[in-house]
Design a protein around this motif. Sequence first.
Motif, PDB file in Angstrom:
ATOM      1  N   HIS A  90       0.842  -1.128   0.000  1.00  0.00           N
ATOM      2  CA  HIS A  90      -0.197  -0.181   0.015  1.00  0.00           C
ATOM      3  C   HIS A  90       0.913   1.216  -0.171  1.00  0.00           C
ATOM      4  O   HIS A  90       0.658   2.299  -1.009  1.00  0.00           O
ATOM      5  N   SER A  94       0.701   3.660  -3.105  1.00  0.00           N
ATOM      6  CA  SER A  94       0.146   5.016  -2.900  1.00  0.00           C
ATOM      7  C   SER A  94       1.203   5.971  -3.499  1.00  0.00           C
ATOM      8  O   SER A  94       0.722   7.028  -4.058  1.00  0.00           O
ATOM      9  N   GLN A 121      -7.866   2.543  -1.943  1.00  0.00           N
ATOM     10  CA  GLN A 121      -7.370   3.576  -2.508  1.00  0.00           C
ATOM     11  C   GLN A 121      -7.661   4.306  -3.537  1.00  0.00           C
ATOM     12  O   GLN A 121      -8.133   5.548  -3.858  1.00  0.00           O
TER      13      GLN A 121
END
Length: 390
Positions: A90, A94, A121
């Motif tokens: 993640h 991101s 996300q």
Amino acid sequence: MSLDHAQFRSKYSAFLGAHGDRVLLTGHSHQAWPDVARDALTQCFDDAARFVDDKWEHAVFPRVTSVGERVLTRMGFESTDAIAFGKSTHELVSRLFSCFRADKRPRIVTTKSEFHSLYRQLTRLEEEGFEVVWVDTTPRAELADRLLEAITPGTSVVAFSAVLYEDAFIVPRLGEILARAVEVGAVPLVDAYHAFNVAPLAWGPAKDHVYVTAGGYKYAQFGEGICWLRIPRDSALRPVDTGWFADFASLGSPRTRDVRYGGGGARFNGATFDPTAFYRADAVLEHFDAFDLDLTALRTVSTIQTRRIRDGLVARGLSALIASSDDDARRAGFVAVRHARAGDAVTRLRDLGVFTDARHDLLRLGPAPYLTDSEIDRGVDATARVLSEL
Ligand SMILES: Cc1ncc(COP(=O)(O)O)c(C=O)c1O
């Protein structure tokens, strides 16, 4: 390949010997750690005590480099390719999306079967202005066609899993999909978590251009806190989310307003991290190497084991519930069984000493190279019994 199974298994005394008679069908989520991982934790402490702040140079960064090289090799890339580490996929994914500005409405192609972090996300980024195209993953047979169709000119990122976390389905025509992404000028991002150390992937002609993330928690046996992103050598992306490890070289120079990024994988680095995971990873990789368990060998073991689970379920009359492919070439490291009460099945199996997990209505049974055939059979037996009772 001639694995001395008893000898190999003896290296897992903490996980397999010290906690009673249980069957860990958690190979797809949390494999047992070999005992050397425990020793590595102590080594990490001892190095900090010995070197203090010099530990980074003397002990940590050499391990990061060595782990990076071996991880790249196990993913089918050159050991010298660029790679960045983060504590989760993640974090890295991101950071990659932070290279795109919401006000430009970047178009992202993904699937409806991505793991929760990516799903969440991208859904949140959609609120900010990203245009997200969610490609259906059923029926599985035409998934590649639908992905290829969705990748049109103007696409900024194509982000999808090479192996689906729901049923271990290996997405067909991976190389073609990645090549199509590159052809339209999109960044190809592959989540290979359910492939690493269990199923080889064919990257195809766009191999040099792909961003690939995976991590240590599942089939790698590294434990948590260590995930990575393979980065194309010529990457010029500029993460908005950037920390001081992204450009060590400039630290000695006067500050400017021109944010630069270091070479290799540095541009995707964050900041100070807990090095213990690298000690574990280094020790576990050495352990795999000592038993000649490269990706090809691990794939062979895994295919035999998942086939055994499948055949066992079929023999017990459960073929209609099996969600994972019958085709060895399309099934990665576990077998999923569809049942409305999959969560309850996990609890009941746990009471019988069989560790599994569930995602939605899918019960997941994941073998691992240290399991014996009789343990697998015991797990399958218990599964059949529990499902017939529910
Ligand atoms: C396909 C896939 N990607 C990623 C993850 C983990 O994501 P993260 O590293 O962000 O916790 C998982 C499961 O843990 C997964 O199944």
